[in-house]
Scaffold this motif. Structure first.
Motif, mmCIF file in Angstrom:
data_model
loop_
_atom_site.group_PDB
_atom_site.id
_atom_site.type_symbol
_atom_site.label_atom_id
_atom_site.label_comp_id
_atom_site.label_asym_id
_atom_site.label_seq_id
_atom_site.Cartn_x
_atom_site.Cartn_y
_atom_site.Cartn_z
ATOM 1 N N LEU B 706 42.106 -16.220 -13.493
ATOM 2 C CA LEU B 706 42.089 -17.572 -12.952
ATOM 3 C C LEU B 706 43.248 -17.784 -11.988
ATOM 4 N N ASP B 707 44.447 -17.427 -12.427
ATOM 5 C CA ASP B 707 45.632 -17.740 -11.618
ATOM 6 C C ASP B 707 46.817 -16.971 -12.193
ATOM 7 N N ASP B 708 47.883 -16.910 -11.408
ATOM 8 C CA ASP B 708 49.105 -16.340 -11.962
ATOM 9 C C ASP B 708 50.282 -17.200 -11.557
ATOM 10 N N GLY B 709 51.410 -16.937 -12.170
ATOM 11 C CA GLY B 709 52.599 -17.732 -11.872
ATOM 12 C C GLY B 709 53.731 -17.289 -12.768
ATOM 13 N N THR B 710 54.728 -18.151 -12.895
ATOM 14 C CA THR B 710 55.860 -17.807 -13.743
ATOM 15 C C THR B 710 56.027 -18.844 -14.840
ATOM 16 N N GLU B 861 43.426 -11.577 -3.423
ATOM 17 C CA GLU B 861 43.131 -10.769 -4.607
ATOM 18 C C GLU B 861 42.716 -11.648 -5.799
ATOM 19 N N LEU B 862 43.301 -12.845 -5.892
ATOM 20 C CA LEU B 862 42.930 -13.765 -6.982
ATOM 21 C C LEU B 862 41.717 -14.562 -6.505
ATOM 22 N N ASN B 863 40.605 -13.856 -6.319
ATOM 23 C CA ASN B 863 39.467 -14.455 -5.628
ATOM 24 C C ASN B 863 38.331 -14.817 -6.571
ATOM 25 N N GLY B 864 38.595 -14.800 -7.876
ATOM 26 C CA GLY B 864 37.556 -15.187 -8.822
ATOM 27 C C GLY B 864 36.630 -14.047 -9.213
ATOM 28 N N HIS B 865 36.780 -12.887 -8.546
ATOM 29 C CA HIS B 865 35.929 -11.732 -8.869
ATOM 30 C C HIS B 865 36.729 -10.611 -9.497
ATOM 31 N N THR B 866 38.026 -10.836 -9.688
ATOM 32 C CA THR B 866 38.868 -9.728 -10.133
ATOM 33 C C THR B 866 39.324 -9.914 -11.579
ATOM 34 N N THR B 867 39.447 -8.786 -12.268
ATOM 35 C CA THR B 867 39.976 -8.793 -13.630
ATOM 36 C C THR B 867 41.439 -8.368 -13.586
#
Ligand code: ZN
Lengths: 88, 995
Positions: B706-710, B861-867
């Motif tokens: 879904l998303d990444d962050g800190t 890369e965080l395009n909704g199709h990636t694991t």
């Protein structure tokens, strides 16, 4: 539609985001494939009363369980999702 | 006001009417200068000047005139105004006349009287029912190049303005107890009853004047002329403290739970809106009870030649005489199937129009009506009109009498009445189905939606005394439903006019008999649809386009249904109506958009340092809802690539500063906050020590990223987490759902603090030196005290700040959070104290290059199709705890080692560009999608390495380091070979980050 938010009163539906049916029980991590499949993908499509989740994102940010007749849009009941009574 | 002398308005009656004769208005029609009076519609003013030919029809370009005196008008569509305010397809029957109005006819070339396209009439078979489906079927390629252009030229409806609309529009909300739609006798009574009971009452009326049919008929209420009675009620309502009247306001749709959409034409009657007023205002009115008193629309009768200018609805003829003091012709024939049409005889006689004959198919006409005809010296013909003669205007009428004999009689006006259709449409918008009522000779709605009542003519109770009583009853009931106690009252004194009649829709005969005047649909078209099997009303509508024009078949629909019912023998009840949907009346897109257009389409979010950036050469780019500095051009830099390369080198070699306030920021607080974060992040958060920061990866429940962050743990029970700029809103919604719906038992609270912090990133080998010079004494930022991925607090110039040591660029870096009002001051201070370290502001483009060089996944890369596995982050996903997406991520397809996974690419030749979106192929493989092995997600030219680099998702990518792939971009003509490499191009060991 006007959705009766338990926190904010009746508000226009443009303030809300619809998610889907309410009351689904999230399976335990080690539950069967079938249980997870049902939770993720199987949905009732009743012609009548439907319990569904709406998010009042433009208001109080509460997730709300709305009981609505999808044929007439008559809303019978709305309760906060975090309220155990809503999960009845 | 312009003063005009001479023989203006030859067809204006010397006295009477509700116009203001002291105000003479000058206007033009097709360039011709004419005059009218305040209170006129454009149609009334044209008729007062003897102009009946006002347009050409849509497909056949037949001459057309004014049919009605209201919003149901199918024919008299004109262009109003010029230039940017030019507005096509405006109904002349509703357009208020104003001084200086420029109006023009439509669909004619070169002129209205001589129209070259009228030859379409000769090719009429080409435009028969279903012509779109039949005529232009082959070859398909001809559609765009030939047919569409041909049809658009031949069959058009006016020209839109070519310049942007210079006016502005508003949206407004209104709440009330009782809403009354329509201010005719029934609506006025309902409003008066509700207002007298003390209910918050809103009365909306499409016309500029209240009164409805009371303005059009010579009737009395309470012993005074109806128009005077209307004024008295209006005065009472205007003085009532809880009643609001909206004039020029048309309800276009009835929606759920008492919501009505309406458009107020605030300034359509003015040459241009005054500076402080919108052109139109879109209302959303929410009412506890709604009274639909929308009246009724007179029904035409379909007969050969019924479209000639001079053929008008009988009720409209009376409206022009009584309301506008217009003499709509010299010699008239009245053709009616009921008593109501006979009222036109005396109206015309009083307006000095010779009434030649009244044609009525009924053999037994009441003596009172016969006497009226006798007084007007009009023949009474038992029969039907079967044809008309005339070129640009009606010249003669053919009728067939009871013996079958056809008589031709000169006339320039034919007033037609086929009965009245109750305006039930609004009340049907929620799906209620009407029923054909033989006695009322119209569709009635017995079961309106909850809270909605039909009253007066809309309920089939359209005679005056009945409408007044019905409106009163509806108003009383509505007020009572809202908890008020209305005082009993009697309806005013009035008479019910005779309303007997028969249902007559269509007179068979030779020649074109039009059902839908606006879309040129004839009775023959309906017969053709019937022969070809399109017999259900919904099929009939789509096959013939009956009722699909801008008037939505207000006059055409019922006769069309009746003709089909006759052909099938199923009766009107068995045939039914098409579904009524909003909008009931045309609504300008501008009114619905309101102020939300151009720059105001949505709010623009600016960073705390926006003004500072603008003053320092920044170009801006839209990132989600934000405007961010893209780069800061310096004097002498001619290409943006040059600027970005300088900014990147500054970060790698000295220190840069970037506003990162747009990242989503959320505080999660409470005894169960850590447990909750373990649930929503794929990796473990609870083991994080206070004062430390960890990268966090969020999955959707389906297992994709879904998303990444800190995640910074500020205290045992307090976390500060960040999201990507683009996903900030979505993550907040996701977390609220996870807490309130999935884990309501957890004790925590969440708050979006995105706008509560200006956050600036200082990145580069000299960032610590800069920070040391910046901070007030007392904060230890030595690496031992503040290592990579640690957080602390301090102050700058006495203002408390938060410090986070984390890096997106791969260099030693710190983010400083400060209350947003201090954002600019902090930026200025950083630039000042950082000057000796070579501090350089950098924008999103340099930020992007720095992260590609470091192989950090971002938007591409965080395009909704990636694991997580696709992004090389599989090791992060904890298997020792439960998390959202954890189970589904284990699905075989998501864990397939063959999936495209993150790699780096370098051009084999060391210089060819690699573009994001390019496909990856094995060298030598044909360029087919079957051979696709992945695609490029992000690309740039690396200033650090001096050549192009890219990130890509490549099938089995991590196992193919060192291999060669073909980078193929068919859209933009790219085709080059690249070496597969690890995605981290700069400092793979991370030594520079840790310092
Ligand atoms: Zn709310």
């Amino acid at each position: 539609m006007r959705i009766p938010c338990p926190c904010c009163g009746a508000r226009g539906n443009e303030e809300f985001t619809y998610l889907g049916p309410a009351g689904l029980t999230r399976p335990a991590p080690d539950a069967s494939e079938d249980a997870w499949h049902a939770y993720m993908h199987e949905r009732e499509n009743p012609a009548g009363m439907h319990r569904e989740l709406w998010w009042h994102g433009q208001g109080c940010r509460a997730w709300i369980v709305v009981t609505r007749d999808v044929r007439t849009h008559r809303i019978e009941h709305a309760a906060l999702a975090r309220d155990p009574e809503a999960a009845r | 006001m312009t003063t005009v002398h001479g023989t203006a308005q030859p067809f204006r009656l010397a006295a009477g009417g509700l116009i203001d004769r002291t105000q003479l208005l000058s206007f033009t029609f097709d360039g011709r200068r004419l005059t009218g009076h305040a209170g006129d519609t454009l149609a009334a003013a044209l008729l007062a000047n003897g102009i009946h030919l006002v347009g050409r029809s849509f497909k056949l370009h037949r001459p057309r005139g004014v049919v009605s005196a209201g919003p149901e008008e199918p024919n008299a569509l004109v262009e109003l105004r010029t230039g940017a305010r030019r507005e096509p397809n405006t109904r002349a029957t509703t357009a208020a006349l104003f001084d200086g109005l420029a109006a023009a006819s439509q669909n004619r070339w070169p002129s209205l009287r001589f129209d070259a396209m009228a030859v379409n009439g000769l090719f009429a078979p080409l435009f028969a029912a279903g012509f779109y489906y039949k005529t232009f079927m082959w070859p398909a390629a001809f559609w765009e190049r030939v047919y569409e252009k041909l049809i658009r030229r031949a069959a058009g409806l006016g020209r839109a303005a070519e310049a942007p609309d210079p006016d502005h529009y508003e949206k407004a909300h209104l709440h009330c107890d009782v809403l009354i739609i329509g201010a005719g006798p029934a609506g006025l009574m309902a409003a008066r009853a509700a207002a007298r009971a003390g209910a918050r009452t809103v009365l909306i009326e499409e016309d500029e004047r209240l009164g409805g049919r009371a303005l059009a008929e010579a009737m009395e209420i309470d012993g005074m002329p109806a128009a005077r009675w209307v004024e008295a009620v209006e005065a009472e309502l205007a003085a009532a403290p809880r009643c609001r009247i909206l004039r020029r306001t048309a309800a276009y749709g009835l929606f759920d739970h008492g919501t009505v959409g309406a458009v107020e034409r605030v300034a359509d009657h003015l040459p241009e809106p005054p500076a402080h007023l919108p052109r139109q205002r879109a209302w959303r009115i929410v009412a506890r009870r709604i009274v639909v008193a929308a009246g009724a629309i007179e029904r035409p009768i379909v007969f050969a030649g019924n479209d000639r200018p001079g053929v008008m609805l009988a009720g409209a003829v009376r409206a022009y005489v009584h309301r506008y003091a217009v003499r709509p012709g010299r010699r008239a024939v009245v053709f009616t199937a009921g008593d109501d049409g006979w009222r036109t005889v005396s109206a015309l006689a009083a307006a000095d129009v010779d009434v030649v004959a009244v044609v009525d198919p009924r053999p037994d006409i009441p003596p009172a009506l016969r006497a009226e005809a006798a007084r007007a010296q009009a023949q009474v013909i038992t029969g039907t009109v079967v044809g008309t003669v005339g070129r640009h205007r009606l010249a003669a009428v053919d009728w067939r009498d009871a013996r079958g004999e056809v008589t031709r009689m000169q006339a320039d006006l034919l007033a037609v009445s086929g009965g009245w259709n109750p305006s039930i449409h609004l009340a049907c918008h929620l799906g209620a189905r009407p029923r054909w009522d033989e006695a009322a000779r119209g569709f009635l709605l017995d079961t309106p939606p909850a809270g909605v009542t039909l009253a007066g003519a809309a309920a089939g109770r359209g005679t005056l005394a009945a409408a007044l009583a019905d409106g009163l009853a509806a108003g009383v009931a509505a007020a009572r439903d809202c908890g008020f106690s209305p005082v009993p009252a009697d309806p005013p004194r009035a008479e019910d006019e005779p309303r007997d009649g028969i249902a007559l829709f269509h007179v068979p005969g030779h020649g074109k008999a039009f059902v839908d005047l606006q879309n040129d649909v004839t009775a023959d078209d309906i017969a053709l649809a019937h022969r070809e099997g399109y017999r259900s009303v919904e099929h009939l509508k789509r096959y013939t386009t009956l009722g699909m024009a801008t008037d939505q078949g207000k006059t055409a629909s019922v006769p069309g249904i009746a003709i089909m019912a006759e052909l099938t023998g199923r009766g009107i009840e068995g045939t039914g109506t098409t579904t009524f949907r909003p909008p009931w009346t045309p609504v300008a897109i501008g009114a619905l958009a309101g102020p939300h257009r151009g720059r105001d389409f949505r709010p623009t979010r600016r960073t705390p340092t926006h003004a500072w950036a603008a003053a320092h050469g920044a170009s801006f780019v839209e990132v989600g809802p934000w405007l961010r500095a893209q780069w800061y051009t310096r004097r002498g830099e001619t290409r943006w690539q040059e600027t970005v390369a300088r900014e990147v080198r500054a970060v790698r070699e000295a220190v840069g500063v970037c506003d990162v306030s747009t990242l989503g920021k959320i505080e999660v607080v409470g005894p169960d906050a850590a447990t909750f974060l373990d649930f929503v992040y794929a990796n473990t958060i609870s083991t994080l020590r206070a004062g430390r920061i960890r990268y966090g990866l969020m999955l959707r429940e389906d297992g994709f990223v879904l998303d990444d962050g800190t995640v910074a743990r500020l205290a045992e029970d307090r976390f500060f987490i960040t999201t990507t700029t683009a996903n900030a809103g979505r993550v907040m919604q996701h977390l609220e759902h996870a807490h309130q719906v999935l884990r309501p038992e957890l004790d925590l609270a969440m708050l979006s603090v995105t706008d509560a912090w200006a956050q600036l990133s200082i990145a580069g080998p000299r960032s610590r030196e800069l920070l040391a010079a910046l901070l007030d004494p007392g904060t230890d930022i030595a690496d031992g005290a503040l290592p990579h991925m640690a957080a602390t607090s301090g102050s700058v110039g006495g203002v408390p700040v938060r410090l986070y040591r984390l890096s997106f660029s791969g260099e030693r870096a710190y983010e400083i959070g400060i209350p947003p009002d201090y954002g600019t001051a902090l930026m200025e201070r950083i630039m000042q104290v950082g000057e000796r370290f070579g501090v350089t502001p950098y924008g999103t483009e340099a930020l992007g290059v720095l992260r590609i060089e470091k192989g950090h996944p971002a938007g591409g890369e965080l395009n909704g199709h990636t694991t997580a596995g696709d992004l090389g982050l599989a090791r992060l996903v904890s298997t020792r705890k439960e998390c959202i997406g954890g189970h589904m991520a284990k699905r075989p397809a998501l864990a397939d080692p063959d999936r495209p996974a993150l790699v780096g690419l370098k051009p084999r030749d060391g210089r060819s560009d690699i573009r994001a979106g390019s496909h990856l192929l094995s060298p030598g493989a044909a360029e087919t999608s079957d051979n696709g092995e992945g695609y490029v997600t992000s690309a740039c030219v690396s200033p650090t390495l001096g050549h192009p680099i890219a990130l890509a998702l490549l099938r089995r990518g991590p196992a193919r380091i060192g291999e060669t792939v073909r980078v193929y971009d068919a859209l933009r003509g790219g085709d080059t070979l690249a070496e597969v490499c690890a995605p981290v191009f700069v400092d793979p060991e991370g030594g520079r980050t840790r310092g």
